[in-house]
Design an enzyme around this catalytic site. Structure first.
Site, PDB file in Angstrom:
ATOM      1  N   LEU A  48       3.662  -0.004   1.370  1.00 31.51           N
ATOM      2  CA  LEU A  48       3.479  -1.359   0.868  1.00 31.51           C
ATOM      3  C   LEU A  48       4.616  -1.564  -0.117  1.00 31.51           C
ATOM      4  CD1 LEU A  48       1.613  -3.821   1.062  1.00 31.51           C
ATOM      5  CD2 LEU A  48       0.251  -2.848  -0.779  1.00 31.51           C
ATOM      6  N   ASP A  49       5.443  -2.565   0.122  1.00 30.50           N
ATOM      7  CA  ASP A  49       6.633  -2.784  -0.705  1.00 30.50           C
ATOM      8  C   ASP A  49       6.303  -2.832  -2.183  1.00 30.50           C
ATOM      9  OD1 ASP A  49       8.286  -2.994   1.552  1.00 30.50           O
ATOM     10  OD2 ASP A  49       7.906  -5.142   1.710  1.00 30.50           O
ATOM     11  N   ARG A  50       7.270  -2.479  -2.986  1.00 30.70           N
ATOM     12  CA  ARG A  50       7.105  -2.468  -4.447  1.00 30.70           C
ATOM     13  C   ARG A  50       6.658  -3.835  -4.971  1.00 30.70           C
ATOM     14  NH1 ARG A  50      11.700  -2.422  -8.674  1.00 30.70           N
ATOM     15  NH2 ARG A  50      10.570  -1.880 -10.560  1.00 30.70           N
ATOM     16  N   SER A  52       4.864  -6.032  -3.401  1.00 29.64           N
ATOM     17  CA  SER A  52       3.624  -6.462  -2.763  1.00 29.64           C
ATOM     18  C   SER A  52       2.460  -5.727  -3.427  1.00 29.64           C
ATOM     19  CB  SER A  52       3.654  -6.164  -1.268  1.00 29.64           C
ATOM     20  OG  SER A  52       4.685  -6.896  -0.642  1.00 29.64           O
TER      21      SER A  52
END
Length: 184
Positions: A48-50, A52
């Site tokens: 999960l992207d930083r 997000s």
């Protein structure tokens, strides 16, 4: 028996236990999973992207980890996306058919407009512009390309301002507090 942990990842936290990318002299490491979870032998099933937030699953079962994260298994992932502007039916239909990104066409997404969800406060807050409205979408995808939801909404003209993963397969964030985790 496999251990499965549901974690509500805050904005700004890396989906890994160490920060291997902090440049020397940059003022310190970024927040990682180790700042929140002290359970040996578990690893994230996907990323999960930083920038997000939301549901991240961790497990000690390699086969389960692969099944959850591999695009070939088509595990549905549901996101709540705050987008800039007011998506019309044509934009939503384009997402439902799948859009072409620079790395090829996406699979179709299930998408609908939703009322603003009741979520935790984000730190830092999402930027807003008084002259440009924002709206919330619920999107379900069965892939997991890098920054896919953000790129899809941008491709139809509505950049994502805030992105929260709410569900992965049968697991949902529910009432799990920000930065908290529990065994599933």
């Amino acid at each position: 028996m496999a251990r499965l942990i549901l974690f509500n990842k805050p904005w700004g936290v890396l989906s890994q236990f160490t920060d291997r990318g902090t440049p020397a002299g940059s003022g310190g490491a970024r927040a990682t999973l180790s700042d929140y979870i002290d359970v040996p032998g578990v690893y994230p099933a996907g990323r999960l992207d930083r920038d997000s937030e939301g549901l991240l699953i961790l497990t000690d079962d390699g086969a389960l980890q692969a099944r959850i994260s591999s695009p070939r298994h088509k595990t549905p992932k549901t996101y709540l996306a705050q987008v800039e502007g007011e998506p019309d039916e044509a934009a939503l239909e384009a997402l439902r058919r799948g859009v072409t990104l620079n790395d090829g066409p996406t699979r179709p997404a299930a998408v609908r407009r939703i009322d603003p969800p009741t979520l935790w406060e984000r730190d830092p807050p999402v930027r807003t512009r008084k002259s440009v409205p924002d709206n919330w979408l619920e999107l379900t995808i069965t892939e997991g390309r890098n920054r896919q939801v953000r790129r899809m909404t941008a491709a139809v003209g509505f950049p994502t301002l805030r992105l929260v993963r709410w569900r992965i397969g049968r697991w949902e964030i529910g009432d799990l507090g920000l930065g908290a985790w529990r065994d599933a």
